[in-house]
Design a protein around this motif. Structure first.
Motif, PDB file in Angstrom:
ATOM      1  N   SER A 231      -2.404   1.402   3.455  1.00  0.00           N
ATOM      2  CA  SER A 231      -3.748   1.970   3.581  1.00  0.00           C
ATOM      3  C   SER A 231      -3.631   3.352   4.209  1.00  0.00           C
ATOM      4  O   SER A 231      -2.540   3.818   4.552  1.00  0.00           O
ATOM      5  N   PRO A 255      -0.754 -13.924   2.795  1.00  0.00           N
ATOM      6  CA  PRO A 255      -1.820 -12.929   2.648  1.00  0.00           C
ATOM      7  C   PRO A 255      -3.024 -13.340   3.486  1.00  0.00           C
ATOM      8  O   PRO A 255      -3.413 -14.513   3.527  1.00  0.00           O
ATOM      9  N   VAL A 268      -6.284  -2.534   9.242  1.00  0.00           N
ATOM     10  CA  VAL A 268      -5.388  -2.926   8.156  1.00  0.00           C
ATOM     11  C   VAL A 268      -4.418  -1.790   7.857  1.00  0.00           C
ATOM     12  O   VAL A 268      -4.810  -0.642   7.670  1.00  0.00           O
ATOM     13  N   THR A 271      -1.750  -3.867   2.229  1.00  0.00           N
ATOM     14  CA  THR A 271      -2.366  -4.962   1.482  1.00  0.00           C
ATOM     15  C   THR A 271      -1.523  -5.310   0.268  1.00  0.00           C
ATOM     16  O   THR A 271      -0.667  -4.531  -0.178  1.00  0.00           O
ATOM     17  N   GLY A 275      -5.731  -7.107  -2.407  1.00  0.00           N
ATOM     18  CA  GLY A 275      -6.431  -6.563  -1.254  1.00  0.00           C
ATOM     19  C   GLY A 275      -6.277  -7.375   0.012  1.00  0.00           C
ATOM     20  O   GLY A 275      -6.904  -7.068   1.023  1.00  0.00           O
ATOM     21  N   ASN A 276      -5.444  -8.422  -0.039  1.00  0.00           N
ATOM     22  CA  ASN A 276      -5.204  -9.218   1.162  1.00  0.00           C
ATOM     23  C   ASN A 276      -4.272  -8.482   2.123  1.00  0.00           C
ATOM     24  O   ASN A 276      -3.429  -7.690   1.711  1.00  0.00           O
ATOM     25  N   VAL A 277      -4.385  -8.799   3.390  1.00  0.00           N
ATOM     26  CA  VAL A 277      -3.669  -8.065   4.426  1.00  0.00           C
ATOM     27  C   VAL A 277      -2.230  -8.556   4.560  1.00  0.00           C
ATOM     28  O   VAL A 277      -1.975  -9.756   4.706  1.00  0.00           O
TER      29      VAL A 277
END
Length: 727
Positions: A231, A255, A268, A271, A275-277
């Motif tokens: 990010s 995730p 964050v 990802t 879009g999961n961290v």
């Protein structure tokens, strides 16, 4: 092509390139190899086909990684943690003399025991940066305030690494207790809060125990194969990485999603494609700074190696002892000699040996300059030419264009033209095997080559020497009587240890002014397993220091892609001596596999050269050689992910650099070199209790810039104070 001006010696002279340390985690069943995980055999298996005259891989390894993938944390699932009540240590108050602005420049690694799969990664990332650390096995030792604060009230550690976020281990009954009890966690958190110490969790399945990161795992999203994309906030932490997605393979991953919690701020950093961290920083309600990764780590996996630099800089705020620097050193052995050449149809040696031409050498120079222009990370790249003057003609004129009709040896003439453009290094006069050589012959072989190089006008790294086959250093046939010293017969070799080195070779090297001798990184005694980025002082002669070199997949007797593949597939293809792949590789596939291994070495941060041979310089097509193909493949892959410049040093500077680095690392390990940081004044005080030793301080305001951080290296006797700029 443009070449440097030649020296006008006649009227016709013209100017013009992966032990497995990850173990089965105690938090889950041992990893189970799947159909996608090949067995532990492949390129790197011991063989005699690729011995140069000593160019053997010497390591049995998975292609591109160097380790058995069944040891990777592919199945490293984390059980639900249980925090036991305070039993060993009650939450402890800080001592009355606490000095919250002062900490030692050292990191504490907290481990969950002997089966901790994250411990190797924690050690590797700190060793690569030269950061001193202690390891506390929390299953065996208590964590009390005395371990964290010294008698003078100074914090013992500037950062804390958790090998997993809850430090869990497997216990009877399917339970996963934390190796720290509630009192120890409270003590740790109090220390971190008071001293402003950051905490890094190398792997976690985010929940609420032992603390909340403001993240929760996404049920059903668990995987062992994904990619990681930074990010905007992540690019600030991992400023050395490009925008390319980083593969996360062979690593179990949880995730996660941000879950707002009172008093907790979560940012964050990275990802997955959904879009999961996969990575985040988090500030606790009491102001402590944490960073957590939701993928398992291993020091040989690409994502762990790429994240390592940014993680260390974040953890230490960019202020620490040591430096993380990356290198690309490419040595070419045997220049001026003729060598074996493979017949790809028969896999036998051709009757006529091969000697690189003068035109080949001129074109390699042009290829080198094109590499420098094409890859911003490799502006300083240059080849080192390990030459054997017995095959040269020092009386020819220098020629910077391919006019063989004007010289008796175009290769020697081209070398005279390029006398400053490569790093010229003594490889002995005739490349004899030196394991049992007498002193007079050894002295002649080493000294005569210096004389020949001087007559050729070569700008040499006079303090360096590469013996033929790395001979004379104890990796030898124990029954060798010297009969084959002048042949390329590949005698069966054993690593008999440096104690079996030939003292005559060491004496001859020192007499010729050579302190830095190349050793073979694929031979166990030739490198230091306790310090992976260190060289080796020779135990028999204090005037000799060993610089380990990496072999690669380019056999010493191949000159073009067809020959290279015939060797490689003959070894590791489905019908090869060590069957590994399910099909014979194409040349592009071969370069891809071998550059994986090169990338692994480069990211480790060791200043160790890779070596190839003069046959690999043949211009098999316009502007192409196997050696430069290898360099470009490595740079293409490295540049895809990293912007950190790759340093290339002449051997005249490489040896001293590695020796200083080794002396510093050993002093820090022995506890005779240490430092404290006063964050109120931004002053670091370095102390040596063992006389004058080198020290490197990253974060020094007056240091040399590398990446986004400055480092200063100098000698310290007693104490030294420097001003730092934390991030």
């Amino acid at each position: 092509m443009t070449l440097p001006p030649a020296r006008l010696l006649s009227a016709v002279t013209l100017s013009l390139l992966l032990a497995a340390c990850g173990t089965s985690p105690t938090t889950t069943a041992a990893p189970v190899p799947t159909a996608q995980e090949p067995a532990a055999q492949g390129p790197g298996a011991p063989d005699t086909v690729n011995t140069d005259v000593g160019h053997s891989h010497g390591e049995r390894a998975i292609p591109g990684l160097g380790v058995d993938p069944s040891t990777f944390p592919t199945h490293a699932r984390l059980g639900t943690p249980t925090i036991l009540p305070a039993a060993r240590v009650s939450a402890q108050a800080l001592p009355g003399n606490v000095q919250p602005s002062i900490t030692a420049l050292k990191v504490l690694i907290l481990s969950s025991g002997s089966g901790d799969f994250g411990l190797a990664t924690a050690k590797a990332m700190l060793q690569e940066a030269g950061v001193p650390f202690d390891v506390l096995d929390a299953t065996m030792e208590s964590l009390d305030m005395g371990r964290l604060v010294d008698a003078g009230g100074v914090g013992r550690y500037q950062g804390v690494v958790l090998t997993s976020s809850a430090l869990i281990y497997a216990a009877p009954g399917g339970l996963y207790p934390s190796a720290l009890d509630a009192g120890e966690w409270d003590t740790l958190f109090e220390y971190e809060r008071t001293f402003g110490v950051r905490q890094l969790a190398l792997y976690g399945a985010p929940g609420t125990a032992p603390e909340d990161y403001g993240l929760r795992t996404v049920a059903g999203a668990e995987t062992s194969t994904t990619t990681l994309t930074l990010s905007t906030a992540g690019r600030a932490v991992f400023g050395d990485l490009t925008a390319s997605a980083v593969p996360v393979n062979y690593a179990y991953t949880y995730p996660s999603a941000v879950t707002p919690m009172p008093g907790i701020t979560t940012q964050v950093l990275a990802t997955d494609p959904a879009g999961n961290v996969l990575a985040a920083t988090s500030t606790s309600a009491d102001g402590r700074e944490r960073l957590v990764l939701t993928s398992a780590q291993n020091p040989y996996l690409l994502h762990s190696q790429l994240l390592s630099y940014g993680l260390v800089q974040w953890l230490t705020r960019g202020v620490h002892l040591g430096e993380h620097r990356r290198f690309l050193q490419a040595d070419i052995d045997d220049l001026f000699l003729s060598g074996d050449r493979l017949d790809p149809a028969t896999l036998a040696m051709r009757p006529n040996p091969y000697r690189v031409s003068g035109n080949d050498l001129l074109n390699v120079y042009s290829q080198m300059k094109n590499v420098q222009s094409a890859y911003p990370v490799a502006r300083s790249f240059r080849y080192a030419m390990m030459f054997n003057g017995g095959g040269a003609n020092a009386s020819v004129p220098p020629l910077c264009v391919n006019w063989p009709m004007l010289t008796r040896d175009m290769l020697s003439s081209a070398a005279k033209c390029l006398y400053t453009q490569f790093d010229w290094v003594n490889h002995t006069r005739d490349h004899l095997r030196m394991d049992v050589m007498d002193l007079a012959t050894a002295t002649t072989q080493v000294g005569d080559n210096v004389t020949i190089g001087t007559k050729l006008g070569l700008v040499m790294s006079r303090n360096a020497l590469v013996t033929g086959e790395h001979s004379g250093l104890g990796n030898m046939d124990p029954g060798d009587d010297g009969t084959y010293n002048d042949s390329d017969v590949n005698l069966p070799k054993q690593d008999l240890g440096l104690g079996r080195s030939n003292p005559n070779v060491l004496s001859a090297a020192v007499s010729a002014g050579a302190r830095y001798l190349a050793s073979d990184h694929s031979v166990a005694s030739h490198w230091d397993a306790t310090c992976p980025t260190c060289g080796v002082p020779h135990p028999l002669n204090s005037g000799v220091f060993l610089v380990p070199r990496w072999p690669n997949g380019m056999a010493y007797y191949v000159t073009d892609p067809t020959e290279a593949l015939a060797y490689y597939n003959g070894m590791y293809g489905p019908a090869g001596r060590f069957p590994y792949y399910d099909h014979n590789l194409t040349y592009a596939e071969f370069l891809d596999k071998d550059s994986d291994l090169t990338l692994n070495h480069v990211l480790d941060g060791g200043a160790f050269p890779h070596y190839m041979h003069q046959t690999n310089l043949r211009q098999y097509a316009a502007g192409k050689s196997l050696a430069t193909d290898w360099v470009r493949a490595a740079l293409e892959k490295y540049s895809r992910y990293s912007t950190l410049p790759l340093t290339t040093l002449r051997w005249a500077d490489l040896g001293p650099y590695l020796e200083r680095h080794t002396r510093e690392a050993k002093a820090k390990s022995a506890g005779t070199l240490y430092a404290v940081w006063n964050r109120a004044t931004n002053q670091v005080t370095v102390t040596s209790t063992a006389g004058s030793v080198p020290v490197t301080v990253t974060g020094d305001t007056a240091g040399t810039l590398y990446g986004a951080y400055r480092s200063r290296s100098q000698d310290v006797t007693g104490t030294l104070t420097v001003t730092v700029a934390p991030r």
